[in-house]
Design a protein around this motif. Structure first.
Motif, PDB file in Angstrom:
ATOM      1  N   ALA A 134     106.418   2.055 -28.275  1.00 15.91           N
ATOM      2  CA  ALA A 134     106.960   2.852 -27.183  1.00 15.91           C
ATOM      3  C   ALA A 134     105.955   3.902 -26.722  1.00 15.91           C
ATOM      4  CB  ALA A 134     108.270   3.516 -27.609  1.00 15.91           C
ATOM      5  N   VAL A 135     105.331   4.586 -27.655  1.00 10.09           N
ATOM      6  CA  VAL A 135     104.354   5.620 -27.305  1.00 10.09           C
ATOM      7  C   VAL A 135     103.128   4.994 -26.650  1.00 10.09           C
ATOM      8  CG1 VAL A 135     102.841   7.405 -28.242  1.00 10.09           C
ATOM      9  CG2 VAL A 135     105.172   7.190 -29.094  1.00 10.09           C
ATOM     10  N   LEU A 136     102.649   3.899 -27.196  1.00 12.42           N
ATOM     11  CA  LEU A 136     101.478   3.234 -26.617  1.00 12.42           C
ATOM     12  C   LEU A 136     101.763   2.726 -25.212  1.00 12.42           C
ATOM     13  CD1 LEU A 136      98.590   2.177 -27.001  1.00 12.42           C
ATOM     14  CD2 LEU A 136      99.589   0.075 -27.905  1.00 12.42           C
ATOM     15  N   SER A 137     102.874   2.043 -25.049  1.00 13.41           N
ATOM     16  CA  SER A 137     103.179   1.522 -23.707  1.00 13.41           C
ATOM     17  C   SER A 137     103.445   2.670 -22.740  1.00 13.41           C
ATOM     18  CB  SER A 137     104.366   0.552 -23.757  1.00 13.41           C
ATOM     19  OG  SER A 137     105.531   1.241 -24.147  1.00 13.41           O
ATOM     20  N   GLY A 138     104.028   3.769 -23.217  1.00 14.22           N
ATOM     21  CA  GLY A 138     104.233   4.937 -22.367  1.00 14.22           C
ATOM     22  C   GLY A 138     102.920   5.504 -21.880  1.00 14.22           C
ATOM     23  N   ALA A 139     101.949   5.597 -22.763  1.00 15.29           N
ATOM     24  CA  ALA A 139     100.644   6.135 -22.381  1.00 15.29           C
ATOM     25  C   ALA A 139      99.919   5.214 -21.402  1.00 15.29           C
ATOM     26  CB  ALA A 139      99.793   6.360 -23.631  1.00 15.29           C
ATOM     27  N   VAL A 140      99.947   3.925 -21.666  1.00 19.67           N
ATOM     28  CA  VAL A 140      99.253   2.972 -20.796  1.00 19.67           C
ATOM     29  C   VAL A 140      99.910   2.950 -19.412  1.00 19.67           C
ATOM     30  CG1 VAL A 140      98.728   0.525 -20.442  1.00 19.67           C
ATOM     31  CG2 VAL A 140      98.368   1.574 -22.684  1.00 19.67           C
ATOM     32  N   VAL A 141     101.227   2.859 -19.368  1.00 13.13           N
ATOM     33  CA  VAL A 141     101.932   2.819 -18.078  1.00 13.13           C
ATOM     34  C   VAL A 141     101.737   4.136 -17.334  1.00 13.13           C
ATOM     35  CG1 VAL A 141     104.233   2.707 -17.017  1.00 13.13           C
ATOM     36  CG2 VAL A 141     103.585   1.070 -18.778  1.00 13.13           C
ATOM     37  N   ALA A 142     101.765   5.255 -18.063  1.00 15.18           N
ATOM     38  CA  ALA A 142     101.546   6.549 -17.409  1.00 15.18           C
ATOM     39  C   ALA A 142     100.169   6.589 -16.766  1.00 15.18           C
ATOM     40  CB  ALA A 142     101.696   7.682 -18.423  1.00 15.18           C
ATOM     41  N   PHE A 143      99.154   6.118 -17.453  1.00 11.01           N
ATOM     42  CA  PHE A 143      97.801   6.118 -16.891  1.00 11.01           C
ATOM     43  C   PHE A 143      97.735   5.259 -15.632  1.00 11.01           C
ATOM     44  CE2 PHE A 143      93.594   4.104 -16.612  1.00 11.01           C
ATOM     45  CZ  PHE A 143      92.826   5.228 -16.381  1.00 11.01           C
ATOM     46  N   VAL A 144      98.255   4.049 -15.734  1.00  8.62           N
ATOM     47  CA  VAL A 144      98.154   3.115 -14.593  1.00  8.62           C
ATOM     48  C   VAL A 144      98.991   3.625 -13.406  1.00  8.62           C
ATOM     49  CG1 VAL A 144      98.699   0.763 -13.832  1.00  8.62           C
ATOM     50  CG2 VAL A 144      97.639   1.148 -16.069  1.00  8.62           C
ATOM     51  N   LEU A 145     100.239   4.021 -13.644  1.00  7.76           N
ATOM     52  CA  LEU A 145     101.100   4.472 -12.545  1.00  7.76           C
ATOM     53  C   LEU A 145     100.599   5.771 -11.917  1.00  7.76           C
ATOM     54  CD1 LEU A 145     104.777   3.694 -13.633  1.00  7.76           C
ATOM     55  CD2 LEU A 145     103.394   2.566 -11.901  1.00  7.76           C
ATOM     56  N   VAL A 146     100.164   6.710 -12.721  1.00  8.78           N
ATOM     57  CA  VAL A 146      99.676   7.979 -12.172  1.00  8.78           C
ATOM     58  C   VAL A 146      98.413   7.739 -11.360  1.00  8.78           C
ATOM     59  CG1 VAL A 146      98.695  10.236 -12.777  1.00  8.78           C
ATOM     60  CG2 VAL A 146     100.768   9.448 -13.876  1.00  8.78           C
ATOM     61  N   LEU A 147      97.544   6.863 -11.827  1.00 10.43           N
ATOM     62  CA  LEU A 147      96.343   6.532 -11.055  1.00 10.43           C
ATOM     63  C   LEU A 147      96.732   5.917  -9.714  1.00 10.43           C
ATOM     64  CD1 LEU A 147      93.242   6.387 -10.989  1.00 10.43           C
ATOM     65  CD2 LEU A 147      93.426   4.112 -12.007  1.00 10.43           C
ATOM     66  N   ALA A 148      97.690   4.993  -9.726  1.00 11.70           N
ATOM     67  CA  ALA A 148      98.124   4.352  -8.478  1.00 11.70           C
ATOM     68  C   ALA A 148      98.785   5.363  -7.544  1.00 11.70           C
ATOM     69  CB  ALA A 148      99.091   3.207  -8.788  1.00 11.70           C
ATOM     70  N   VAL A 149      99.686   6.199  -8.092  1.00 13.33           N
ATOM     71  CA  VAL A 149     100.361   7.199  -7.259  1.00 13.33           C
ATOM     72  C   VAL A 149      99.358   8.200  -6.701  1.00 13.33           C
ATOM     73  CG1 VAL A 149     102.012   9.132  -7.341  1.00 13.33           C
ATOM     74  CG2 VAL A 149     102.599   6.948  -8.371  1.00 13.33           C
ATOM     75  N   TYR A 150      98.399   8.598  -7.497  1.00  9.66           N
ATOM     76  CA  TYR A 150      97.384   9.552  -7.036  1.00  9.66           C
ATOM     77  C   TYR A 150      96.557   8.968  -5.898  1.00  9.66           C
ATOM     78  CZ  TYR A 150      93.172  12.387  -6.993  1.00  9.66           C
ATOM     79  OH  TYR A 150      92.107  13.167  -6.598  1.00  9.66           O
ATOM     80  N   TYR A 158      99.522  13.159   0.781  1.00 13.26           N
ATOM     81  CA  TYR A 158     100.632  13.835   0.105  1.00 13.26           C
ATOM     82  C   TYR A 158     100.108  14.701  -1.049  1.00 13.26           C
ATOM     83  CZ  TYR A 158     103.836  10.689   2.512  1.00 13.26           C
ATOM     84  OH  TYR A 158     104.528  10.005   3.473  1.00 13.26           O
ATOM     85  N   VAL A 159     100.896  15.710  -1.409  1.00 13.76           N
ATOM     86  CA  VAL A 159     100.578  16.573  -2.548  1.00 13.76           C
ATOM     87  C   VAL A 159     101.451  16.135  -3.721  1.00 13.76           C
ATOM     88  CG1 VAL A 159     100.532  18.945  -3.391  1.00 13.76           C
ATOM     89  CG2 VAL A 159     100.067  18.486  -0.988  1.00 13.76           C
ATOM     90  N   LEU A 160     100.847  16.033  -4.911  1.00 13.06           N
ATOM     91  CA  LEU A 160     101.593  15.635  -6.120  1.00 13.06           C
ATOM     92  C   LEU A 160     102.267  16.847  -6.745  1.00 13.06           C
ATOM     93  CD1 LEU A 160      99.015  13.183  -7.712  1.00 13.06           C
ATOM     94  CD2 LEU A 160     100.990  12.617  -6.321  1.00 13.06           C
ATOM     95  N   SER A 161     103.442  16.618  -7.316  1.00 10.32           N
ATOM     96  CA  SER A 161     104.217  17.721  -7.889  1.00 10.32           C
ATOM     97  C   SER A 161     103.898  17.988  -9.362  1.00 10.32           C
ATOM     98  CB  SER A 161     105.711  17.432  -7.750  1.00 10.32           C
ATOM     99  OG  SER A 161     106.067  16.337  -8.577  1.00 10.32           O
TER     100      SER A 161
END
Length: 190
Positions: A134-150, A158-161
């Motif tokens: 859970a922690v590993l997949s959370g970190a990987v998904v957070a990296f990929v999604l935040v990079l895409a959203v950014y 847009y400005v990120l919150s």
């Protein structure tokens, strides 16, 4: 002039005192008395050594007999697996031995971490919330999604919150928990 080069002559004669036979007998008796005292002292010392050795041997034999008696009959052990009591006693004994070897600061930290309440809480959290997948997949998904959203937010202006990282981690964590759940359902192993 040295003593070796001196010649014997009338002017260099040394007179030796005449010692009587009584004086020899007296000194011989004194020497014999001294020798007897030395021999009796040596005999006493030898006797003391022998007594000390005998005492040490008897004490050693007595302790060896006690050891063989205690080693002959080990405490009765029941058949089957190790009981919870035995397991806890062994764990406490090993923890005491290991903590005794640690420096004072590490010993205090170890005692805190290995307190029963802290260990139980850690096991519960590790078994539910903080599972490795859970922690590993959370970190990987957070990296990929935040990079895409950014990148998307930068492109459209847009400005990120700041919640994007936390939200992406939660999504990845849920994916990891679901993966573990389905893995246990399919394989039957944790």
């Amino acid at each position: 002039m040295s003593a070796e080069r001196q010649t014997q002559g009338p002017e260099n004669t040394v007179e030796t005192p005449k010692v009587s036979a009584e004086h020899y007998e007296k000194s011989e008796k004194n020497n014999e008395a001294k020798n007897e005292r030395l021999e009796s002292g040596e005999k006493a010392a030898e006797k003391a050594r022998v007594e000390a050795l005998e005492t040490a041997i008897s004490i050693e034999k007595g302790s060896a007999e006690k050891k063989t008696r205690s080693n002959d009959t080990p405490p009765p052990r029941r058949r089957g697996g190790i009981s919870k009591k035995e397991k806890n006693a062994s764990y406490k004994k090993h923890m005491k031995q290991l903590q005794a070897e640690l420096p004072p600061a590490q010993r205090a930290f170890s005692k805190f971490i290995h307190a029963p309440i802290v260990e139980k809480a850690s096991e519960i959290i590790g078994g539910t919330v903080a599972r490795p997948n859970a922690v590993l997949s959370g970190a990987v998904v957070a990296f990929v999604l935040v990079l895409a959203v950014y990148l998307i937010a930068k492109y459209f202006g847009y400005v990120l919150s700041g919640f994007e990282t936390i939200g992406a981690f939660i999504i990845g964590w849920v994916i990891g928990i679901l993966y573990d759940y389905f893995k246990v359902l399919v394989t039957g192993k944790k």
